[in-house]
Design a protein around this motif. Structure first.
Motif, PDB file in Angstrom:
ATOM      1  N   ARG A 114       0.851  -1.199   0.000  1.00  0.00           N
ATOM      2  CA  ARG A 114       0.000   0.000   0.000  1.00  0.00           C
ATOM      3  C   ARG A 114       0.881   1.240   0.000  1.00  0.00           C
ATOM      4  NH1 ARG A 114      -2.974  -1.672   5.339  1.00  0.00           N
ATOM      5  NH2 ARG A 114      -0.807  -2.302   5.630  1.00  0.00           N
ATOM      6  N   LEU A 115       0.882   1.934  -1.128  1.00  0.00           N
ATOM      7  CA  LEU A 115       1.749   3.099  -1.335  1.00  0.00           C
ATOM      8  C   LEU A 115       0.931   4.372  -1.371  1.00  0.00           C
ATOM      9  CD1 LEU A 115       4.397   4.576  -2.214  1.00  0.00           C
ATOM     10  CD2 LEU A 115       3.827   3.917  -4.569  1.00  0.00           C
ATOM     11  N   LEU A 116       1.378   5.384  -0.624  1.00  0.00           N
ATOM     12  CA  LEU A 116       0.806   6.722  -0.702  1.00  0.00           C
ATOM     13  C   LEU A 116       1.807   7.595  -1.443  1.00  0.00           C
ATOM     14  CD1 LEU A 116      -1.412   8.773   0.109  1.00  0.00           C
ATOM     15  CD2 LEU A 116      -0.073   9.244   2.175  1.00  0.00           C
ATOM     16  N   GLU A 117       1.428   8.026  -2.634  1.00  0.00           N
ATOM     17  CA  GLU A 117       2.298   8.866  -3.461  1.00  0.00           C
ATOM     18  C   GLU A 117       1.879  10.323  -3.281  1.00  0.00           C
ATOM     19  OE1 GLU A 117       3.669   9.498  -8.123  1.00  0.00           O
ATOM     20  OE2 GLU A 117       1.860   8.349  -7.647  1.00  0.00           O
ATOM     21  N   VAL A 118       2.685  11.087  -2.563  1.00  0.00           N
ATOM     22  CA  VAL A 118       2.366  12.485  -2.259  1.00  0.00           C
ATOM     23  C   VAL A 118       2.944  13.380  -3.356  1.00  0.00           C
ATOM     24  CG1 VAL A 118       2.522  14.307  -0.524  1.00  0.00           C
ATOM     25  CG2 VAL A 118       2.505  11.898   0.187  1.00  0.00           C
ATOM     26  N   GLY A 119       2.149  14.344  -3.803  1.00  0.00           N
ATOM     27  CA  GLY A 119       2.604  15.245  -4.850  1.00  0.00           C
ATOM     28  C   GLY A 119       2.588  14.600  -6.218  1.00  0.00           C
ATOM     29  N   ALA A 120       1.619  13.723  -6.461  1.00  0.00           N
ATOM     30  CA  ALA A 120       1.551  13.010  -7.739  1.00  0.00           C
ATOM     31  C   ALA A 120       1.115  13.960  -8.853  1.00  0.00           C
ATOM     32  CB  ALA A 120       0.573  11.843  -7.636  1.00  0.00           C
ATOM     33  N   LEU A 121       1.881  13.985  -9.918  1.00  0.00           N
ATOM     34  CA  LEU A 121       1.547  14.810 -11.072  1.00  0.00           C
ATOM     35  C   LEU A 121       0.894  13.994 -12.186  1.00  0.00           C
ATOM     36  CD1 LEU A 121       4.792  16.962 -11.201  1.00  0.00           C
ATOM     37  CD2 LEU A 121       2.580  17.596 -10.241  1.00  0.00           C
ATOM     38  N   LYS A 122       1.100  12.675 -12.132  1.00  0.00           N
ATOM     39  CA  LYS A 122       0.492  11.774 -13.100  1.00  0.00           C
ATOM     40  C   LYS A 122      -0.222  10.659 -12.334  1.00  0.00           C
ATOM     41  CE  LYS A 122       4.186  12.535 -16.503  1.00  0.00           C
ATOM     42  NZ  LYS A 122       5.249  11.871 -17.314  1.00  0.00           N
ATOM     43  N   PRO A 123      -1.344  10.169 -12.862  1.00  0.00           N
ATOM     44  CA  PRO A 123      -2.105   9.150 -12.130  1.00  0.00           C
ATOM     45  C   PRO A 123      -1.529   7.744 -12.272  1.00  0.00           C
ATOM     46  CG  PRO A 123      -3.212   9.659 -14.189  1.00  0.00           C
ATOM     47  CD  PRO A 123      -2.034  10.605 -14.101  1.00  0.00           C
ATOM     48  N   ASP A 124      -0.637   7.539 -13.242  1.00  0.00           N
ATOM     49  CA  ASP A 124      -0.213   6.174 -13.577  1.00  0.00           C
ATOM     50  C   ASP A 124       1.278   5.943 -13.392  1.00  0.00           C
ATOM     51  OD1 ASP A 124       0.569   7.874 -15.580  1.00  0.00           O
ATOM     52  OD2 ASP A 124      -0.190   6.660 -17.238  1.00  0.00           O
TER      53      ASP A 124
ATOM     54  N   TRP B  43      -0.053   2.774   5.922  1.00  0.00           N
ATOM     55  CA  TRP B  43       0.646   2.654   4.653  1.00  0.00           C
ATOM     56  C   TRP B  43       1.936   1.840   4.788  1.00  0.00           C
ATOM     57  CZ3 TRP B  43      -2.379   4.410   0.866  1.00  0.00           C
ATOM     58  CH2 TRP B  43      -3.370   5.336   1.215  1.00  0.00           C
ATOM     59  N   ASP B  44       2.172   0.974   3.799  1.00  0.00           N
ATOM     60  CA  ASP B  44       3.419   0.206   3.766  1.00  0.00           C
ATOM     61  C   ASP B  44       4.579   1.056   3.250  1.00  0.00           C
ATOM     62  OD1 ASP B  44       2.197  -2.326   4.524  1.00  0.00           O
ATOM     63  OD2 ASP B  44       1.291  -2.305   2.520  1.00  0.00           O
ATOM     64  N   ALA B  45       4.262   2.044   2.427  1.00  0.00           N
ATOM     65  CA  ALA B  45       5.295   2.922   1.861  1.00  0.00           C
ATOM     66  C   ALA B  45       4.687   4.278   1.549  1.00  0.00           C
ATOM     67  CB  ALA B  45       5.891   2.306   0.601  1.00  0.00           C
ATOM     68  N   ILE B  46       5.504   5.318   1.681  1.00  0.00           N
ATOM     69  CA  ILE B  46       5.107   6.683   1.337  1.00  0.00           C
ATOM     70  C   ILE B  46       6.199   7.282   0.465  1.00  0.00           C
ATOM     71  CG2 ILE B  46       4.666   9.020   2.210  1.00  0.00           C
ATOM     72  CD1 ILE B  46       3.486   7.772   4.725  1.00  0.00           C
ATOM     73  N   SER B  47       5.785   7.914  -0.623  1.00  0.00           N
ATOM     74  CA  SER B  47       6.732   8.595  -1.513  1.00  0.00           C
ATOM     75  C   SER B  47       6.593  10.100  -1.353  1.00  0.00           C
ATOM     76  CB  SER B  47       6.465   8.203  -2.973  1.00  0.00           C
ATOM     77  OG  SER B  47       7.222   9.028  -3.848  1.00  0.00           O
ATOM     78  N   LEU B  48       7.701  10.759  -0.991  1.00  0.00           N
ATOM     79  CA  LEU B  48       7.780  12.219  -0.923  1.00  0.00           C
ATOM     80  C   LEU B  48       8.844  12.653  -1.926  1.00  0.00           C
ATOM     81  CD1 LEU B  48       7.710  12.855   2.954  1.00  0.00           C
ATOM     82  CD2 LEU B  48       5.813  13.070   1.342  1.00  0.00           C
TER      83      LEU B  48
ATOM     84  N   ARG C 205       7.340  18.479  10.193  1.00  0.00           N
ATOM     85  CA  ARG C 205       6.059  17.892  10.591  1.00  0.00           C
ATOM     86  C   ARG C 205       5.599  16.853   9.568  1.00  0.00           C
ATOM     87  NH1 ARG C 205       0.424  19.584  10.565  1.00  0.00           N
ATOM     88  NH2 ARG C 205       0.916  21.493   9.426  1.00  0.00           N
ATOM     89  N   MET C 206       5.871  17.130   8.292  1.00  0.00           N
ATOM     90  CA  MET C 206       5.506  16.183   7.241  1.00  0.00           C
ATOM     91  C   MET C 206       6.255  14.863   7.417  1.00  0.00           C
ATOM     92  SD  MET C 206       5.607  16.805   3.116  1.00  0.00           S
ATOM     93  CE  MET C 206       4.119  17.805   3.128  1.00  0.00           C
ATOM     94  N   LEU C 207       7.545  14.943   7.749  1.00  0.00           N
ATOM     95  CA  LEU C 207       8.339  13.733   7.944  1.00  0.00           C
ATOM     96  C   LEU C 207       7.885  12.966   9.186  1.00  0.00           C
ATOM     97  CD1 LEU C 207      11.866  15.171   7.070  1.00  0.00           C
ATOM     98  CD2 LEU C 207      10.483  13.612   5.677  1.00  0.00           C
ATOM     99  N   LYS C 208       7.519  13.682  10.249  1.00  0.00           N
ATOM    100  CA  LYS C 208       7.030  13.018  11.463  1.00  0.00           C
ATOM    101  C   LYS C 208       5.666  12.369  11.206  1.00  0.00           C
ATOM    102  CE  LYS C 208       7.876  14.531  15.536  1.00  0.00           C
ATOM    103  NZ  LYS C 208       7.891  15.305  16.791  1.00  0.00           N
TER     104      LYS C 208
ATOM    105  N   PHE D 225      10.261   6.882   0.816  1.00  0.00           N
ATOM    106  CA  PHE D 225      11.100   7.284  -0.313  1.00  0.00           C
ATOM    107  C   PHE D 225      11.130   8.803  -0.355  1.00  0.00           C
ATOM    108  CE2 PHE D 225      11.461   8.339  -4.926  1.00  0.00           C
ATOM    109  CZ  PHE D 225      12.762   7.875  -5.115  1.00  0.00           C
ATOM    110  N   LEU D 226      12.319   9.366  -0.323  1.00  0.00           N
ATOM    111  CA  LEU D 226      12.492  10.819  -0.297  1.00  0.00           C
ATOM    112  C   LEU D 226      13.366  11.238  -1.464  1.00  0.00           C
ATOM    113  CD1 LEU D 226      12.143  13.540   1.297  1.00  0.00           C
ATOM    114  CD2 LEU D 226      14.255  12.941   2.506  1.00  0.00           C
ATOM    115  N   ALA D 227      12.921  12.237  -2.211  1.00  0.00           N
ATOM    116  CA  ALA D 227      13.708  12.772  -3.323  1.00  0.00           C
ATOM    117  C   ALA D 227      13.729  14.294  -3.227  1.00  0.00           C
ATOM    118  CB  ALA D 227      13.128  12.330  -4.662  1.00  0.00           C
TER     119      ALA D 227
END
Length: 282
Positions: free
Chosen positions: A115-125, A165-170, A185-188, A201-203
């Motif tokens: 279960r991935l939460l993709e934050v700041g997604a610009l594309k749906p796929d 969530w099993d994974a979060i992408s920032l 606060r976002m990281l916490k 995942f942090l970029a």
């Protein structure tokens, strides 16, 4: 008869949707995106103080310039261009490679999807190619597609998302947050929302850690450990544009007091033309 020369467009002329055009100027896009960052940071600073006539005037001027640049939708379009396949693709390729390397796909065989939460997604796929073992939920402040949930990560319900969530992408997210404490606060919040042993995942643009007065790879790693994250992967190269990390939520790490003096804003580089990027704990 002399040839008619085509008039060049200024870097702020971004009224066209160039998200699918490979001819878009990456240098012009980066210039405008940097200007967005400056304006939003200044806007946030002014909004924290008393409302006076000069401040109201400056806020109006900032808002006008943001609109002239095309608003947040223009930033999203230019960021989407940077994720095009003709420019190396999005950061999800790095994330997926690492998930393979640590055996996440193999562990998911015959089990529940990651279960991935993709934050700041610009594309749906972005993760469609791996949908057999990843269940992705893309969100963004301003959704550009019906499949992207319009949601402010900082306003997500803590109880509903506790260890969900099993994974979060920032990816290219916290550098766009104008307030340094909101970045922390976002990281916490990500730590709270991840399952035990969950992955973050942090970029970030490389200059955020390689050319900052206040931030280095070491100070960022120390802050992440204080939050409760253990670094398991990192990738960047000197002279490159991006830096990537993969962290695991580590329940054995003692989470320090959020007001710890160890993580106040401290100058670590005094020489050179450096930026002010920093992450502060709230």
């Amino acid at each position: 008869m002399p040839k008619t020369r085509k008039r060049k467009s200024p870097v702020t002329d971004i009224s066209r949707d160039d998200s699918s055009s490979s001819s878009s100027n990456p240098h012009a896009s980066r210039t405008v995106i940097r200007r967005f960052h400056v304006l939003l940071k200044r806007q946030h600073q002014l909004q924290q103080g008393p409302t006076t006539a000069p401040i109201s005037q400056e806020l109006t001027e900032i808002d006008n310039e943001i609109q002239q640049l095309g608003g947040l939708s223009a930033y999203q379009r230019m960021s989407a261009v940077g994720q095009g396949n003709d420019r190396g693709g999005g950061s999800e390729k790095v994330f997926i490679k690492w998930l393979h390397e640590i055996g996440e796909r193999d562990q998911r065989k015959g089990k529940k999807k990651l279960r991935l939460l993709e934050v700041g997604a610009l594309k749906p796929d972005n993760y469609e190619s791996w949908s057999s073992w990843i269940e992705n939920t893309p969100i963004d402040l301003r959704s550009r597609h019906a499949s992207i949930l319009e949601q402010d990560f900082l306003l997500m319900d803590k109880t509903e998302n506790w260890e969900k969530w099993d994974a979060i992408s920032l990816s290219l997210v916290i550098n766009f947050v104008p307030d340094a404490k909101d970045r922390g606060r976002m990281l916490k919040m990500a730590w709270d929302m991840l399952t035990p042993e969950g992955l973050l995942f942090l970029a970030l643009p490389l200059p955020c850690v390689d050319n900052s007065r206040y931030t280095t790879f070491d100070t960022l790693q120390s802050l992440m450990r204080a939050i409760g994250f253990a670094e398991i992967k990192v990738r960047w190269r000197k002279g490159g544009k991006m830096a990537y990390w993969l962290f695991r939520k580590d329940m054995s790490l003692s989470r320090k007091d959020a007001t710890s003096e160890e993580f106040r804003r401290k100058t670590v580089h005094r020489q050179g033309n450096r930026n002010n990027f920093v992450v502060l704990l709230p």
